[in-house]
Scaffold this active site. Sequence first.
Site, PDB file in Angstrom:
ATOM      1  N   GLU A 236     -13.125  90.798   2.488  1.00 51.37           N
ATOM      2  CA  GLU A 236     -11.831  90.837   3.192  1.00 51.37           C
ATOM      3  C   GLU A 236     -10.777  90.532   2.141  1.00 51.37           C
ATOM      4  OE1 GLU A 236     -11.713  91.774   6.229  1.00 51.37           O
ATOM      5  OE2 GLU A 236     -13.818  91.576   6.758  1.00 51.37           O
ATOM      6  N   CYS A 270      -2.382  88.016   4.380  1.00 44.40           N
ATOM      7  CA  CYS A 270      -2.961  89.294   3.929  1.00 44.40           C
ATOM      8  C   CYS A 270      -2.354  90.448   4.695  1.00 44.40           C
ATOM      9  CB  CYS A 270      -4.477  89.266   4.081  1.00 44.40           C
ATOM     10  SG  CYS A 270      -5.012  88.766   5.718  1.00 44.40           S
TER      11      CYS A 270
HETATM   12  P1  NAD Z   1      -8.802  84.222  -4.728  1.00 36.88           P
HETATM   13  O1  NAD Z   1      -9.466  85.537  -4.892  1.00 36.88           O
HETATM   14  O2  NAD Z   1      -8.076  83.649  -5.880  1.00 36.88           O
HETATM   15  O3  NAD Z   1      -9.859  83.103  -4.286  1.00 36.88           O
HETATM   16  C1  NAD Z   1     -10.640  83.241  -3.120  1.00 36.88           C
HETATM   17  C2  NAD Z   1     -11.872  82.368  -3.240  1.00 36.88           C
HETATM   18  O4  NAD Z   1     -12.728  82.896  -4.247  1.00 36.88           O
HETATM   19  C3  NAD Z   1     -11.583  80.930  -3.639  1.00 36.88           C
HETATM   20  O5  NAD Z   1     -12.394  80.073  -2.871  1.00 36.88           O
HETATM   21  C4  NAD Z   1     -11.993  80.898  -5.104  1.00 36.88           C
HETATM   22  O6  NAD Z   1     -12.362  79.638  -5.580  1.00 36.88           O
HETATM   23  C5  NAD Z   1     -13.168  81.845  -5.087  1.00 36.88           C
HETATM   24  N1  NAD Z   1     -13.545  82.403  -6.396  1.00 36.88           N
HETATM   25  C6  NAD Z   1     -12.796  82.510  -7.514  1.00 36.88           C
HETATM   26  N2  NAD Z   1     -13.515  83.102  -8.506  1.00 36.88           N
HETATM   27  C7  NAD Z   1     -14.733  83.380  -7.998  1.00 36.88           C
HETATM   28  C8  NAD Z   1     -15.898  84.008  -8.513  1.00 36.88           C
HETATM   29  N3  NAD Z   1     -15.956  84.470  -9.755  1.00 36.88           N
HETATM   30  N4  NAD Z   1     -16.969  84.152  -7.701  1.00 36.88           N
HETATM   31  C9  NAD Z   1     -16.927  83.716  -6.411  1.00 36.88           C
HETATM   32  N5  NAD Z   1     -15.840  83.101  -5.865  1.00 36.88           N
HETATM   33  C10 NAD Z   1     -14.751  82.946  -6.641  1.00 36.88           C
HETATM   34  O7  NAD Z   1      -7.848  84.398  -3.461  1.00 36.88           O
HETATM   35  P2  NAD Z   1      -6.815  83.346  -2.867  1.00 36.88           P
HETATM   36  O8  NAD Z   1      -5.648  83.279  -3.785  1.00 36.88           O
HETATM   37  O9  NAD Z   1      -7.503  82.113  -2.476  1.00 36.88           O
HETATM   38  O10 NAD Z   1      -6.377  84.069  -1.509  1.00 36.88           O
HETATM   39  C11 NAD Z   1      -5.345  84.982  -1.436  1.00 36.88           C
HETATM   40  C12 NAD Z   1      -5.883  86.382  -1.305  1.00 36.88           C
HETATM   41  O11 NAD Z   1      -6.736  86.458  -0.161  1.00 36.88           O
HETATM   42  C13 NAD Z   1      -4.788  87.397  -1.051  1.00 36.88           C
HETATM   43  O12 NAD Z   1      -5.040  88.558  -1.792  1.00 36.88           O
HETATM   44  C14 NAD Z   1      -4.909  87.679   0.446  1.00 36.88           C
HETATM   45  O13 NAD Z   1      -4.401  88.927   0.845  1.00 36.88           O
HETATM   46  C15 NAD Z   1      -6.385  87.588   0.633  1.00 36.88           C
HETATM   47  N6  NAD Z   1      -6.723  87.344   2.032  1.00 36.88           N
HETATM   48  C16 NAD Z   1      -7.317  88.346   2.729  1.00 36.88           C
HETATM   49  C17 NAD Z   1      -7.601  88.171   4.077  1.00 36.88           C
HETATM   50  C18 NAD Z   1      -8.248  89.260   4.883  1.00 36.88           C
HETATM   51  O14 NAD Z   1      -8.711  88.976   5.968  1.00 36.88           O
HETATM   52  N7  NAD Z   1      -8.306  90.495   4.419  1.00 36.88           N
HETATM   53  C19 NAD Z   1      -7.291  86.953   4.706  1.00 36.88           C
HETATM   54  C20 NAD Z   1      -6.693  85.948   3.953  1.00 36.88           C
HETATM   55  C21 NAD Z   1      -6.413  86.152   2.606  1.00 36.88           C
END
Ligand code: NAD
Length: 495
Positions: A236, A270
């Site tokens: 997502e 998002c």
């Molecule tokens: P992010 O990608 O920076 O981090 C998300 C999660 O991934 C965090 O828990 C982080 O610690 C973890 N992570 C980081 N590196 C990783 C790796 N190598 N392997 C596994 N996990 C890892 O995103 P964010 O800044 O926390 O969230 C914002 C983003 O999320 C925006 O792009 C937003 O649009 C999206 N989002 C999407 C939805 C949806 O339903 N489509 C909902 C909410 C947020």
Amino acid sequence: MPETQQTFDSRSPADGRVVGTFPLMEADAVNEAVDRARIASSWWGDLGFDGRRPYLMRFKSILARRSSELAELVHQENGKPTDDALLEILLSIEHLHWAAKHAERVLKRRKVGTGLLTMNQDARLAYQPLGVIGVIGPWNYPVFTPMGSIAYALAAGNAIVYKPSEYTPMVGEWLIKAIQEAIPDQPVAQLVTGAGVTGAALCNSGVDKIAFTGSGATGRKVLKECAETLTPVTLELGGKDAVLVDASADLEKAADAVTFGAYHNAGQTCAGVERVYVHEAVYHEFLDRVAAKTRDLTPGTNRTSSYGPMTMPTQIDVVRRHVLDAMARGGEAVVGGAESVGDRMISPVLLTNVPEDSSAITEETFGPTIVVNPVRDLDEAVDRSNASSYGLSAAIFSKDRKAMERAASRLRVGAVTMNTWVMNAGVPALPWGGSGDSGFGRIHGEDGLREFTRPKATAREKYALPVALTLTNFQRHPKAADLVRKTFAFVHGRS
Ligand code: NAD
């Protein structure tokens, strides 16, 4: 926490003060949590739908009774006003209720029809739990977003290991403790805390599926990490949602929805409104209405501000870059501008006439900014919306229902709302998810329950077919194939 364990601080986005300290877990700690969840998953799976439902209802009841306490934590750690925090908690309660209530209907073993060649079979389909689901979450909706996976994965009979964002571990810990309080018998829900290394370790831990919500850049890393162990994933990811405003639209209603959809949660949504395509006949009037509503906003760090500070400091530079790029390419700032982007807070920015190849249109901004551009008609609005590499959701405002339905069916997104914004996310029966750069897989609804299961097909012979009709046997009758061929020509060959 062992004395040698490395830790990290969670800080309030309002003033940077430390609100919690958590272990920075690496592979060993993550694997231990997955092992514990693995044992609990057998117990939880064996309980069946009737056995699990009361536990899930108890969890729901904890959320409902202690929603103010959780909303306050969200405010402290994510920065959003408490009413916005409450909204995501209330929506989560409705999803949990729906998942617990409907899991049996959607997933229970059922009889399915057969074909001519298999009419002697009793064919059944069951959706069995996968085992342990690794849930990796973002910080922007620290309750609603993970609950979209956690509630459905639990209701489908799985144990979960949750890694919240390093920006909101305190909220994540609250959720897992609430599940443990509701289900004290076995550790069905485990918390692992840390940053990317912890998330990567969860991907490599042998969980049966990863439900990831976050940015596209991390989503791609998750996919690579999971490729090594062939661990399935749902992704997502981000969005660049458009609102399409037709000439016949109720402009006041559309302006209200656009203003809330764009600036609510400081634009860190998002499915936040980032682009608006307005029919040229009503463009000026609509822009004036949005501008007036934008000027009325009172962002700040209070519990009752219109919206709060930026949760993740690095996003502030992205927002500044997008605003500067839009203006450098000829876009106009109707409210605010690059100077609106502060150290922690960003005042609302309303841009117009921004070229479609500007980063403010092509990339996810994730801040309190909107671009409102005029278009010839609804068709052009759809084309521009579809030109994005993202495909999460979109909204249309019009009084012409047929035109709206036509446009909705042409939009290349996972969901379309009409004369409203993002209400699909609040309907538990509707699946949530996108296409293209917004990811794949679905949470919520029936698809969301099935996402956390393994379809199990069984075929049991009820009676033996006459040899004359049996093809799957080396002793088959020489005339069997001819008889079956003629039957098929009669049944299927006449249309
Ligand atoms: P992010 O990608 O920076 O981090 C998300 C999660 O991934 C965090 O828990 C982080 O610690 C973890 N992570 C980081 N590196 C990783 C790796 N190598 N392997 C596994 N996990 C890892 O995103 P964010 O800044 O926390 O969230 C914002 C983003 O999320 C925006 O792009 C937003 O649009 C999206 N989002 C999407 C939805 C949806 O339903 N489509 C909902 C909410 C947020």
